[in-house]
Scaffold this motif. Structure first.
Motif, PDB file in Angstrom:
ATOM      1  N   HIS A 217       0.855  -1.196   0.000  1.00 30.18           N
ATOM      2  CA  HIS A 217       0.000   0.000   0.000  1.00 30.18           C
ATOM      3  C   HIS A 217       0.889   1.243   0.000  1.00 30.18           C
ATOM      4  N   PRO A 218       1.568   1.496  -1.141  1.00 25.62           N
ATOM      5  CA  PRO A 218       2.508   2.619  -1.184  1.00 25.62           C
ATOM      6  C   PRO A 218       1.808   3.967  -1.242  1.00 25.62           C
ATOM      7  N   THR A 219       2.482   4.982  -0.777  1.00 24.10           N
ATOM      8  CA  THR A 219       1.994   6.356  -0.878  1.00 24.10           C
ATOM      9  C   THR A 219       3.045   7.172  -1.622  1.00 24.10           C
ATOM     10  N   TRP A 220       2.654   8.348  -2.099  1.00 24.38           N
ATOM     11  CA  TRP A 220       3.615   9.205  -2.784  1.00 24.38           C
ATOM     12  C   TRP A 220       4.744   9.619  -1.856  1.00 24.38           C
ATOM     13  N   ASP A 222       6.130   7.698   0.235  1.00 26.09           N
ATOM     14  CA  ASP A 222       7.094   6.589   0.233  1.00 26.09           C
ATOM     15  C   ASP A 222       7.923   6.586  -1.049  1.00 26.09           C
ATOM     16  N   ILE A 223       7.276   6.900  -2.174  1.00 32.48           N
ATOM     17  CA  ILE A 223       7.934   6.806  -3.477  1.00 32.48           C
ATOM     18  C   ILE A 223       8.887   7.972  -3.726  1.00 32.48           C
ATOM     19  N   THR A 224       8.525   9.158  -3.243  1.00 31.50           N
ATOM     20  CA  THR A 224       9.319  10.365  -3.520  1.00 31.50           C
ATOM     21  C   THR A 224      10.803  10.237  -3.171  1.00 31.50           C
ATOM     22  N   PRO A 225      11.192   9.686  -2.005  1.00 28.92           N
ATOM     23  CA  PRO A 225      12.625   9.618  -1.674  1.00 28.92           C
ATOM     24  C   PRO A 225      13.449   8.741  -2.622  1.00 28.92           C
ATOM     25  N   CYS A 226      12.798   7.793  -3.326  1.00 30.13           N
ATOM     26  CA  CYS A 226      13.567   6.911  -4.208  1.00 30.13           C
ATOM     27  C   CYS A 226      13.270   7.165  -5.686  1.00 30.13           C
TER      28      CYS A 226
END
Length: 311
Positions: A217-220, A222-226
């Motif tokens: 259940h990813p969120t933006w 979570d995704i932004t740093p990578c």
């Protein structure tokens, strides 16, 4: 040195370096997102990158055809397009299996260096699986298998003869990439390799996205740093490196190209040590050396014995 020789050496080394350093990007992303999320994002970026490459190649080919014979424009037959789509989807399923197992192994704790070496075992597994396709295997390959098994033992087997779950996932990933290579080998002689790869990345992105929605259940946030890692692996590892591999193999000695591409494992170990400060025990370093020798030996074209012809 001739242009073809430069291309045969320089392009594979650049490709191996990109693939090897990609393990660092994959490892750092495990701190933020799950395996399926990362692979869905990187595969979609790879799909977009290859779309750009295809447009460039198509434009160049159209100019060549126009200058040679402007009146002769041929479109790909429907059967060829069907084979292209089927091949891309089959390769995409195999790639999704392999890359997700690999990323799951890294999420579970496998380091970039160790992952790169275990993954490269596919170079030994491919000719072994070729036995089931009635292809001959040289004694050198059998020796490579023994060295590869010894290297895996040093890399993965802990005290009490147990293997870490992360290492097992990466080992299964090597079998996944073996299947991927065999599927590519089946279709690549029939269709355009870059276009098929574009379809395979789209297929892999869709499969990974479905698994992401089910298990993660990813969120933006979570995704932004990578984002940087996703773009590097997607654009360079998929778009740039795959294109360089295609250009390197054109009219070149495939053994030399494959040999240079196997340096991926070395670049992976070195970049892991430099950027992630990973360390290996003496036993694990011996395992890396044994596996590198196995990979190189498996690609040297020792001739098989031939029966003497009777006059």
């Amino acid at each position: 040195m001739k242009h073809n020789q430069v291309r045969q050496v320089v392009f594979p080394v650049i490709t191996a370096m990109i693939w090897g350093t990609s393990f660092v990007a994959q490892s750092t992303s495990t701190e933020h997102v799950g395996a399926y999320t990362f692979n869905a994002a990187r595969s979609f970026v790879g799909f977009l990158a290859l779309l750009v490459v295809i447009q460039i190649f198509d434009a160049v080919n159209r100019r060549k055809q126009a200058s040679a014979s402007p009146s002769q424009e041929q479109s790909a037959p429907a059967e060829s397009r069907k084979t292209l789509v089927i091949g891309g989807i089959c390769c995409g399923f195999a790639l999704a299996l392999a890359c997700n197992l690999q990323q799951l192994g890294m999420v579970a704790g496998a380091g970039a260096g160790k992952t790169s070496f275990i993954t490269t075992l596919y170079v030994v597994l491919v000719p072994i699986c070729g036995l089931f396709l009635k292809k001959k295997v040289s004694p050198a390959v059998w020796l490579s298998v023994l060295l590869g098994v010894a290297g895996l033992y040093c890399l993965c087997i802990k005290d009490g003869f147990t293997i870490a779950p992360s290492d097992l996932l990466v080992l299964l990933c090597a079998f996944g990439y073996t299947l991927h290579i065999l599927v590519i080998d089946h279709f690549t002689q029939k269709v355009d390799g870059i276009k098929m790869s574009c379809i395979q990345f789209l297929t892999c992105a869709v499969i990974s996205a479905v698994l992401m929605l089910i298990f993660e259940h990813p969120t933006w946030a979570d995704i932004t740093p990578c984002i940087g890692s996703i773009l590097y692996v997607g654009v360079f590892s998929s778009g740039v490196a795959y294109t360089l591999q295609i250009l390197a193999q054109k009219d070149s000695n495939p053994t030399i190209v494959a040999l240079l591409l196997s340096l991926e494992s070395v670049f992976g170990a070195v970049s892991g040590a430099i950027f992630l400060h990973e360390t290996m025990t003496a036993k694990e370093l011996i395992g890396c050396v044994l596996m590198l020798i196995a990979v190189v030996l498996a690609q040297i074209p020792f001739p098989l014995k031939k029966k003497a012809k009777i006059a």
